[in-house]
Enzyme design. Structure first.
Site, PDB file in Angstrom:
ATOM      1  N   LYS A   1      20.026  73.358  38.979  1.00  0.00           N
ATOM      2  CA  LYS A   1      21.295  74.109  39.056  1.00  0.00           C
ATOM      3  C   LYS A   1      22.458  73.254  38.601  1.00  0.00           C
ATOM      4  CE  LYS A   1      22.865  71.620  42.675  1.00  0.00           C
ATOM      5  NZ  LYS A   1      23.974  70.699  42.613  1.00  0.00           N
TER       6      LYS A   1
ATOM      7  N   ASP B   1      20.560  72.602  49.482  1.00  0.00           N
ATOM      8  CA  ASP B   1      20.422  73.332  48.212  1.00  0.00           C
ATOM      9  C   ASP B   1      19.104  74.107  48.111  1.00  0.00           C
ATOM     10  OD1 ASP B   1      22.828  72.329  47.328  1.00  0.00           O
ATOM     11  OD2 ASP B   1      21.936  70.725  46.134  1.00  0.00           O
TER      12      ASP B   1
HETATM   13  O1  C5P Z   1      21.151  68.846  52.739  1.00  0.00           O
HETATM   14  P1  C5P Z   1      20.752  67.657  51.933  1.00  0.00           P
HETATM   15  O2  C5P Z   1      19.619  66.894  52.580  1.00  0.00           O
HETATM   16  O3  C5P Z   1      20.485  67.946  50.508  1.00  0.00           O
HETATM   17  O4  C5P Z   1      21.999  66.684  51.956  1.00  0.00           O
HETATM   18  C1  C5P Z   1      21.908  65.334  51.560  1.00  0.00           C
HETATM   19  C2  C5P Z   1      23.134  64.595  52.039  1.00  0.00           C
HETATM   20  O5  C5P Z   1      24.286  65.010  51.303  1.00  0.00           O
HETATM   21  C3  C5P Z   1      23.489  64.837  53.494  1.00  0.00           C
HETATM   22  O6  C5P Z   1      22.789  63.957  54.344  1.00  0.00           O
HETATM   23  C4  C5P Z   1      24.984  64.553  53.500  1.00  0.00           C
HETATM   24  O7  C5P Z   1      25.241  63.170  53.521  1.00  0.00           O
HETATM   25  C5  C5P Z   1      25.427  65.063  52.131  1.00  0.00           C
HETATM   26  N1  C5P Z   1      25.927  66.452  52.208  1.00  0.00           N
HETATM   27  C6  C5P Z   1      27.155  66.684  52.809  1.00  0.00           C
HETATM   28  N2  C5P Z   1      27.620  67.962  52.903  1.00  0.00           N
HETATM   29  C7  C5P Z   1      26.922  68.990  52.400  1.00  0.00           C
HETATM   30  C8  C5P Z   1      25.673  68.782  51.768  1.00  0.00           C
HETATM   31  C9  C5P Z   1      25.197  67.484  51.689  1.00  0.00           C
HETATM   32  O8  C5P Z   1      27.827  65.750  53.272  1.00  0.00           O
HETATM   33  N3  C5P Z   1      27.416  70.212  52.483  1.00  0.00           N
END
Ligand code: C5P
Length: 316
Positions: free
Chosen positions: A11, A155
């Site tokens: 994406k 995501d």
């Molecule tokens: O949800 P995901 O594991 O992909 O997120 C990875 C990292 O990205 C999270 O641990 C966080 O540090 C950051 N993140 C964030 N806010 C979001 C999505 C991701 O701070 N909305």
């Protein structure tokens, strides 16, 4: 040995508005996702002779393709976690045993590139495992599958559904958006990835230092442009609040963006948390020419992609 093959797409965020950090460490987002035809392909190699009654049904995971050397081949891999999570959900509904599987992932989406490559693998794992377990129990309710996807990563729900969607919360709460036509992109990858938590954390630091980086929370004009189907109307509206942080961490990104602008891109943005740079183009030919020009300048590698495309699906 049977094989179930699923595909999921990468994406680009057309709009990535980043609000305050929440107590759980995630940031409140207002984002518009567009899925691209750049994809990973995941195979479940099913051994029907081995019935697994507890623990993981995954015995092994292998990866080939783009950036394969950076992808973990162990239970921390999001695809492995996706299989485990779905099996657990089915066990809670009465599943007693399932065949052992090996996972193979063929990567086309860069790793740690800001294009949701790991999330796409998780989404592909969910739909492939659902197909495997359809021999035993009916599929999960789509809302329950979305909830499982959200537990795997912010995501993952979008890579599961695809298309053009508004994401709020930490990006996992999705609403369909109307979008007309196809958009053509030249994507420039980097040799080295960027850690998403590091980029979010650096944006917090820059804001704390007083840099004027207000959250971009209004997508009204962008949604109108998407209805027009015109890349020229869309181009000036692309926004990424993480861009300043990504550029501050990696000076090569600024150079890549500048080269893309000079080479005639309609718009140049960092994809998600970077370091992939995405250049909006007026046609597929324009995207191919632009990418050729950028690679001739010595940039690392890239691809032409178009969107929106669909979410994760099982191949016949
Ligand atoms: O949800 P995901 O594991 O992909 O997120 C990875 C990292 O990205 C999270 O641990 C966080 O540090 C950051 N993140 C964030 N806010 C979001 C999505 C991701 O701070 N909305």
């Amino acid at each position: 040995m049977r094989e179930i093959v699923a595909r999921a797409h990468g994406k680009v965020n057309l709009h990535l508005g980043v609000g305050e950090a929440r107590e759980d460490g995630f940031h409140e987002l207002v984002t518009v996702f567009q899925s691209l035809d750049l994809h990973d392909t995941l195979s479940l190699l099913v051994d029907d002779d081995v019935e697994v009654r507890e623990g993981s049904i995954v015995s092994d995971l292998t990866v080939t393709g783009l950036d394969a050397r950076y992808v973990p081949c162990n239970p921390t891999n999001l695809a492995w976690q996706g299989v485990d999570k779905l099996v657990d959900a089915y066990r809670a509904r009465g599943l007693e045993s399932a065949p052992s599987v090996r996972i193979h992932i063929r990567k086309g989406i860069p790793t740690a590139g800001g294009m949701a490559g790991g999330s796409a693998d998780a989404a592909a794992a969910l739909v492939a495992t659902q197909a495997l377990l359809s021999d035993y129990l009916p599929p999960l309710d789509p809302a329950d599958l979305d909830a499982l996807a959200g537990e795997l990563g912010s995501d993952v729900p979008f890579t599961l559904r695809g298309g053009t969607m508004l994401g709020t919360g930490r990006g996992e709460q999705l609403t369909h958006m109307l979008s007309r036509g196809q958009y053509h992109w030249a994507l420039v990858f980097s040799k080295k990835g960027l850690s998403t938590p590091r980029v979010f954390g650096h944006l917090d630091e820059l804001r704390a230092q007083g840099r004027d980086l207000p959250p971009s929370l209004d997508t009204t004009e962008l949604s109108k442009a998407l209805m027009s189907g015109s890349p020229e109307q869309l181009a000036p509206l692309l926004v990424n609040d993480l861009q300043a942080a990504a550029v501050s961490l990696r000076s090569d990104i600024a150079r890549t963006l500048k080269l893309g602008q000079q080479a005639g891109a309609l718009a140049a943005i960092v994809s998600g948390s970077g370091p992939t740079c995405a250049f909006l183009c007026s046609s597929e030919l324009h995207a191919r020419d632009l990418l050729d020009d950028l690679l001739a300048e010595g940039l690392y590698s890239g691809a032409v992609a178009h969107g929106p495309t669909k979410g994760a699906y099982v191949l016949d």
